[in-house]
Design an enzyme around this catalytic site. Structure first.
Site, mmCIF file in Angstrom:
data_model
loop_
_atom_site.group_PDB
_atom_site.id
_atom_site.type_symbol
_atom_site.label_atom_id
_atom_site.label_comp_id
_atom_site.label_asym_id
_atom_site.label_seq_id
_atom_site.Cartn_x
_atom_site.Cartn_y
_atom_site.Cartn_z
ATOM 1 N N GLY A 21 6.688 -57.836 43.083
ATOM 2 C CA GLY A 21 7.443 -56.847 43.370
ATOM 3 C C GLY A 21 6.916 -55.860 44.421
ATOM 4 N N ARG A 44 10.692 -52.201 56.756
ATOM 5 C CA ARG A 44 10.578 -51.303 55.354
ATOM 6 C C ARG A 44 9.357 -51.117 54.477
ATOM 7 N NH1 ARG A 44 16.198 -49.954 53.434
ATOM 8 N NH2 ARG A 44 17.482 -50.153 55.259
ATOM 9 N N GLU A 181 14.208 -58.896 38.085
ATOM 10 C CA GLU A 181 14.452 -59.611 39.219
ATOM 11 C C GLU A 181 15.011 -61.042 39.079
ATOM 12 O OE1 GLU A 181 11.765 -57.751 38.905
ATOM 13 O OE2 GLU A 181 12.119 -56.157 39.854
ATOM 14 N N ASP A 204 3.560 -54.310 29.115
ATOM 15 C CA ASP A 204 4.004 -53.333 28.149
ATOM 16 C C ASP A 204 4.674 -53.682 27.489
ATOM 17 O OD1 ASP A 204 5.594 -53.014 30.722
ATOM 18 O OD2 ASP A 204 6.877 -52.107 29.112
HETATM 19 N N1 HPA Z 1 11.335 -52.963 31.528
HETATM 20 C C1 HPA Z 1 11.654 -53.659 32.823
HETATM 21 N N2 HPA Z 1 10.807 -54.024 33.777
HETATM 22 C C2 HPA Z 1 9.777 -54.065 33.244
HETATM 23 C C3 HPA Z 1 8.899 -53.699 32.147
HETATM 24 C C4 HPA Z 1 9.955 -53.154 31.294
HETATM 25 O O1 HPA Z 1 9.598 -52.397 30.186
HETATM 26 N N3 HPA Z 1 7.614 -53.802 32.250
HETATM 27 C C5 HPA Z 1 7.500 -54.334 33.488
HETATM 28 N N4 HPA Z 1 8.678 -54.529 33.822
#
Ligand code: HPA
Length: 240
Positions: A21, A44, A181, A204
């Site tokens: 990303g 960009r 994505e 996470d």
């Molecule tokens: N939510 C959405 N996209 C993400 C997250 C999340 O907690 N963590 C990494 N990409």
């Protein structure tokens, strides 16, 4: 043949493109994993590079965050730059209780709250799905380096800060993780008749309030980069 978003010529991209990303991740991959590198996009600051991995041509370019951004770049790569395979390498939040921080998720299919598919005026709904050959290849490479791999459905969301109650609804359906994505990538691949895969490391756990440290993110990201590069090299070798 440059586009509004990619200032490159047709032959500037390899057949397989890795897409993190973050543009700085693309730069990091090019600088640390590829040889014979040249920069092929800077519009960009969405940096793109083409080089070699184990002597095989491969490109890496950032997708930006979210489906609109991934939608633009993957569409242009497939349709205007003759790219055949895009492997997204990203992060995801765990939704299933079975997932731990640093596990790897292969998005076999995606659920979504996005309207991206509305453009096709379908008489029903379409199931965005990864290429099966790429799933098998990535699974094999990840297992070879001892990663804990989960293959299944991800929830591709238009929002990062999702309501916990709604995430629990997806959890009941066995959704593994949330990211932002995959649907745009898989739909563009399907419509173009090309191949796509999304591999994510769990950075996470929104429902458990856990997250990786910066160091853990880096180490697990390196494993994923190597995996995707090994897949790209294998795909190229199949043409030898
Ligand atoms: N939510 C959405 N996209 C993400 C997250 C999340 O907690 N963590 C990494 N990409």
């Amino acid at each position: 043949m440059s586009t509004p978003h990619i200032n490159a010529e047709k032959g500037d991209f390899a057949k397989t493109v890795l897409m993190p990303g973050d543009p700085l991740r693309a730069k990091y991959i090019a600088e640390n994993f590829l040889t014979d590198v040249r920069q092929v996009n800077e519009v960009r600051a969405m940096f793109g590079y083409t080089g070699k991995y184990k002597d095989k041509p491969v490109s890496v370019m950032a997708s930006g965050m979210g489906m609109p951004s991934m939608g633009i770049y993957s569409y242009e790569l497939y349709h205007f730059f003759d790219v055949d395979n895009i492997i997204r390498i990203g992060t995801a939040g765990a939704v299933s209780d079975r997932l731990a921080l640093r596990d790897v998720v292969i998005a076999m299919s995606c659920a979504t709250n996005s309207n991206f598919a509305a453009q096709y005026r379908l008489p029903g709904t379409f199931a965005p799905t990864a290429d099966y050959g790429l799933i098998k290849l990535a699974e094999e490479k990840l297992k070879a380096i001892g990663k804990n791999v989960h293959i299944g459905t991800v929830f591709c969301s238009d929002t990062f800060y999702d309501d916990a109650d709604s995430l629990k609804q997806w959890q009941k359906l066995g959704v593994l993780a949330i990211e932002m994505e995959s649907v745009a990538l898989y739909l563009n691949a399907a419509r173009a008749g090309k191949k796509a895969l999304c591999i994510c490391t769990v950075s996470d756990c929104p429902l458990r309030n856990e997250e990786c440290t910066a160091q853990e993110r880096q180490t697990t990201f390196n494993d994923m980069i190597r995996t995707a590069l090994e897949c790209a090299a294998d795909i190229e070798s199949s043409f030898d």
